[in-house]
Scaffold this active site. Structure first.
Site, short mmCIF file in Angstrom:
data_model
loop_
_atom_site.label_atom_id
_atom_site.label_comp_id
_atom_site.label_asym_id
_atom_site.label_seq_id
_atom_site.Cartn_x
_atom_site.Cartn_y
_atom_site.Cartn_z
N LYS A 166 32.93 -62.39 -14.38
CA LYS A 166 34.38 -62.56 -14.32
C LYS A 166 34.73 -63.34 -13.06
CE LYS A 166 38.00 -61.07 -16.74
NZ LYS A 166 38.18 -60.87 -18.17
N GLY A 209 53.55 -54.61 -21.64
CA GLY A 209 53.05 -55.97 -21.41
C GLY A 209 53.06 -56.76 -22.70
N VAL A 210 54.10 -57.62 -22.87
CA VAL A 210 54.16 -58.42 -24.09
C VAL A 210 53.91 -59.89 -23.76
CG1 VAL A 210 55.30 -57.31 -26.04
CG2 VAL A 210 56.63 -57.71 -24.01
N GLY A 211 52.68 -60.15 -23.30
CA GLY A 211 52.23 -61.50 -23.00
C GLY A 211 51.50 -62.07 -24.19
N HIS A 212 50.46 -62.89 -23.93
CA HIS A 212 49.74 -63.56 -25.01
C HIS A 212 49.21 -62.59 -26.07
CE1 HIS A 212 49.34 -66.77 -21.88
NE2 HIS A 212 49.71 -67.47 -22.92
N VAL A 213 48.61 -61.50 -25.62
CA VAL A 213 48.05 -60.54 -26.58
C VAL A 213 49.13 -59.59 -27.09
CG1 VAL A 213 46.34 -58.73 -26.95
CG2 VAL A 213 45.78 -60.66 -25.46
P1 NAD Z 1 49.29 -62.19 -20.15
O1 NAD Z 1 49.36 -62.49 -18.70
O2 NAD Z 1 49.67 -63.23 -21.14
O3 NAD Z 1 50.20 -60.90 -20.47
C1 NAD Z 1 50.29 -59.81 -19.61
C2 NAD Z 1 51.74 -59.39 -19.62
O4 NAD Z 1 51.88 -58.19 -18.86
C3 NAD Z 1 52.65 -60.43 -18.97
O5 NAD Z 1 53.73 -60.73 -19.83
C4 NAD Z 1 53.10 -59.75 -17.68
O6 NAD Z 1 54.41 -60.14 -17.31
C5 NAD Z 1 53.03 -58.29 -18.07
N1 NAD Z 1 52.93 -57.35 -16.96
C6 NAD Z 1 52.23 -57.47 -15.81
N2 NAD Z 1 52.38 -56.37 -15.05
C7 NAD Z 1 53.19 -55.54 -15.75
C8 NAD Z 1 53.71 -54.24 -15.51
N3 NAD Z 1 53.44 -53.58 -14.38
N4 NAD Z 1 54.50 -53.68 -16.45
C9 NAD Z 1 54.79 -54.33 -17.60
N5 NAD Z 1 54.31 -55.58 -17.88
C10 NAD Z 1 53.53 -56.16 -16.97
O7 NAD Z 1 47.81 -61.64 -20.42
P2 NAD Z 1 47.13 -61.41 -21.83
O8 NAD Z 1 46.22 -62.55 -22.12
O9 NAD Z 1 48.14 -61.01 -22.85
O10 NAD Z 1 46.21 -60.16 -21.50
C11 NAD Z 1 46.77 -58.86 -21.40
C12 NAD Z 1 45.69 -57.87 -20.98
O11 NAD Z 1 44.65 -57.88 -21.95
C13 NAD Z 1 45.01 -58.18 -19.63
O12 NAD Z 1 44.64 -56.98 -19.01
C14 NAD Z 1 43.76 -58.94 -20.05
O13 NAD Z 1 42.75 -58.83 -19.08
C15 NAD Z 1 43.40 -58.19 -21.31
N6 NAD Z 1 42.60 -58.98 -22.24
C16 NAD Z 1 43.06 -60.19 -22.68
C17 NAD Z 1 42.28 -60.93 -23.56
C18 NAD Z 1 42.76 -62.25 -24.10
O14 NAD Z 1 42.16 -62.76 -25.06
N7 NAD Z 1 43.82 -62.84 -23.57
C19 NAD Z 1 41.03 -60.45 -23.98
C20 NAD Z 1 40.61 -59.19 -23.53
C21 NAD Z 1 41.41 -58.47 -22.65
#
Ligand code: NAD
Length: 348
Positions: A80, A184-188
């Site tokens: 990582k 957390g409503v980001g990409h995933v």
């Molecule tokens: P992302 O950055 O797109 O989304 C994360 C979201 O969480 C963001 O919208 C952010 O504003 C929000 N956030 C951060 N701190 C917060 C808090 N304290 N309270 C509420 N919301 C908060 O990331 P992602 O790609 O959606 O990944 C989300 C999680 O899943 C991460 O932990 C990442 O490591 C894990 N993950 C992602 C993938 C992937 O394919 N993207 C794969 C495996 C694991």
């Protein structure tokens, strides 16, 4: 700051630090274990409070990748990278190119990809200086979304499969009418919200930024909740999809959900939290098992595979979790402990 004596060191094979004055890049790459293959894992950019916090994060994440790859049956090890800084303010194209140089110094022992704060476009900039990147192209998309290399759709689909398996295990039912709180409503998180909505679940969402929340409210009928309340709601499933430590000393005895299952890495602030969840009658889907969809996608896109095999592999996440849930119930051990033992048999 000590590395070898660090509480998260966990027999890492390599930990590299990098600073480039011209671009302001400060980063760490950790490679945990390469017994099954080169360390594959995303690169995260985050505004860490200090370098100790960043080191802790990268060590825990990279170890998690070893377990994740082993559990998903991939010929990959765990690694990582973390970049210090606010991705919305500090990131520059030259900094991303320089990160490519850093990745290249590990000569293929580490292969990078997207993670929080890092997009496909950033990986493409890194790829100008190293070939050891992934997640920059897709040969196919398993769900009709744009095949741009972003692993988030596959991760979300895998988490959805895992939540279905957990709900089936606890309630012997499907998701129709089940209440799910997504932190957390980001990409995933946003893609998971869509799957859950289509399966009939009632959604509650929280984020520190409004865009994902607004989308979930508008498109999936979700109810907005504050970030300090989302984990405490009286729902069926709590799905942590932000960053780590979603289950911690402060909230562990106040959770009302019977299931904790989400995308975030390192959901448990410590191993003790896994035991406490079991003791409190809460079923925990170990994070690196349920969120393996992204790495499974990358693996299939890099090898001679096809979309059906990818989808089958993603659905397998539900089966793997079912095995863990049953074994945990029979042994009385925490699900996280059971998962670790199964993974260690594969990579040690
Ligand atoms: P992302 O950055 O797109 O989304 C994360 C979201 O969480 C963001 O919208 C952010 O504003 C929000 N956030 C951060 N701190 C917060 C808090 N304290 N309270 C509420 N919301 C908060 O990331 P992602 O790609 O959606 O990944 C989300 C999680 O899943 C991460 O932990 C990442 O490591 C894990 N993950 C992602 C993938 C992937 O394919 N993207 C794969 C495996 C694991």
């Amino acid at each position: 700051m000590s590395v070898f004596d660090h509480r998260e060191f966990a027999e890492h094979e390599q930990v590299s630090f990098y600073h480039d004055k011209a671009t302001g890049l400060k980063a760490i790459i950790a490679v945990h274990n390469t017994n099954l293959g080169p360390g594959l894992g995303g690169c995260r950019m985050w505004n860490y409070a200090n370098s100790e916090e960043a080191l802790t994060d990268v060590l825990r994440l990279s170890r998690g990748m070893t377990y994740k790859a082993a559990m998903a049956g991939l010929a990959q090890g765990g690694g990582k990278a973390v970049i210090f800084g606010d991705p919305r303010k500090d990131k520059t194209p030259d900094m991303m190119r320089e990160m490519g140089h850093f990745v290249d110094t590990l000569k293929g022992n580490y292969i990078t990809a997207e993670d929080s704060g890092i997009a496909v476009s950033d990986i493409l900039l890194m790829s100008e200086n190293t070939k050891h990147v992934s997640g920059t192209f897709s040969k196919y998309s398993f769900d009709g979304s744009i095949a741009d290399g972003n692993p988030a759709p596959a991760t979300a689909y895998g988490v959805f499969a895992g939540i279905k398996a957990a709900v089936k295990h606890v309630y012997q039912s499907d998701l129709q009418g089940k209440k799910v709180a997504i932190k957390g409503v980001g990409h995933v998180g946003i893609r998971l919200a869509e799957h859950l909505y289509n399966a009939g679940a009632k959604l509650y969402v929280a984020d520190i930024f409004p865009s994902g929340v607004n989308q979930a409210v508008a498109e999936f009928g979700a109810i907005e909740v504050s970030v300090d309340q989302i984990d405490l709601l009286d729902v069926d499933v709590f799905a942590p999809c932000a960053l780590g430590n979603a289950i911690n000393h402060q909230n562990i005895d106040h959770l009302k959900a019977r299931i904790v299952a989400g995308a975030a890495n390192n959901q448990l602030a410590s191993d003790e939290m896994g035991v406490k969840l079991t003791n409190n009658g809460i079923l925990y889907a170990p994070d690196y098992v349920i969120n393996a969809g992204g790495i499974i996608d990358i693996y299939h896109q890099r090898s001679d595979s096809n979309v059906d095999k990818l989808r089958q592999h993603l659905n397998q996440i539900g089966e793997t979790l079912r095995t863990i849930f049953v074994e945990a119930e029979e042994s009385g051990l925490a699900t996280a402990k059971v998962a670790d033992s199964i993974a260690e048999l594969k990579f040690k």
